[in-house]
Design an enzyme around this catalytic site. Sequence first.
Site: not given
Lengths: 228, 218
Positions: B53-55, B95
Amino acid sequence: MIDKSVRSVAEALAGIKDGATVLIAGFAQVGEPRALIDGLIEQGARDLTVVHNTAGRGREGVARLIGEGRVRKIVCSFARSRGSVIFEEVFARGGIELEILPQGTMAERMRAAAAGIPAFYTATAAGTKLAEGKESRVFNGREYILEHALPGDVALVEAWRADRWGNLVYRDAGRNFNPVMAAAATLTIVQTQHMAELGELPPEEIATPGIYVDRLVHVAAGDPPLKN
Amino acid sequence: MVETVTWQPLDRDALAARLARDIPEGWSVNLGIGIPTLVGNFVPPEREVIFHSENGILGMGPAPAPDKVNRWLINASSQYVTLRPGASYMSHSDSFALVRGGHLDLCVLGAFQVAENGDLANWARSDDDNAPAIGGAMDLAAGAKRIWVVMEHNTRSGDARLLRRCTYPLTAKGCVTRVYTELAVIDVTPAGFAVIDMVPGLTIEALQERTDAPLALP
């Protein structure tokens, strides 16, 4: 003795000037330095450039800062989005300038600023509308565009634990933009949920070394608001 | 002449399950917002796929039970998630370095349009949209090793989404390698779209009628 802690949010934010570029961390209210944002509204600096993942949601936090007419320009990856009511209202009447960036380009431009890199090439957004007006260059047969470092005058950060040197530990997905923004600003201001004694934080868990941190205020803000 | 419908389109869950079938063990995968997010529900837990997940999460697991929510653990769509054993956290810059450095085996994205040269349009329906939401889509589209699009074959008004050239603003050029719709699975090849699977009973002629760009059978 090195001690970066201050007694109040007001003291932490003292001296932020009109026209400053302020990097505000957090992602969907997790790891968001909400007490510092509210404090900035009180503090009164105007004409700000704010760098934040969104243009604010609901009526609090960054949205309120925009609503009070204090933000000249917002740099973000989500402008119009669910709940961005205040931004849309202000933007529609020409009350705010917008720079929209891919989220990774935004993070990398701050990382470059933190690392003393003035600009870099990236494939992200090459050949799209967002590349208009940007230099491009082909490496190994692929097109890349030039992006410049994005330094902040100020960064607002939320940590889970901190010591008086400003070493920071984050909780779960509360890390997000915090480390890169902490490193990319001239004046880095941290609100921390917990204070630890020097030497108490395990060195291998410190995600932001204290060298990047200037001021530290203890705010036991509790868990982020529950999402529906 | 009235066409006799003898085939059934996949519903959202069946479409997500169809795509999930093709993700092999060992891949690191990012799932976009919408139907792509559902794909995670159809990868059996014993198949070790690492979700990003990008976060700043690698090794994300499914949604928690309502009484087990950790308010500090959300995915890039702001939904509560869990961690699988082996998971790790990282900052946003790490990320996206992971995304942009080509370390993801696959990213599954929704789309408005895909062109036969692999061009992707998934962030704006008009050049006049001056305050859009881009998020991480451009980084993912440019960075992942493979981009699979999952979308409805046609718009609500019946217009084609699989086109010779996209008419909406691009997210990235030439990035899409495969498209899953409720009717078919279509590869993007140097020669254009190649149909590799269709729902039972559907003919290539009926599929072509719903598609702007020419379709080939492999």
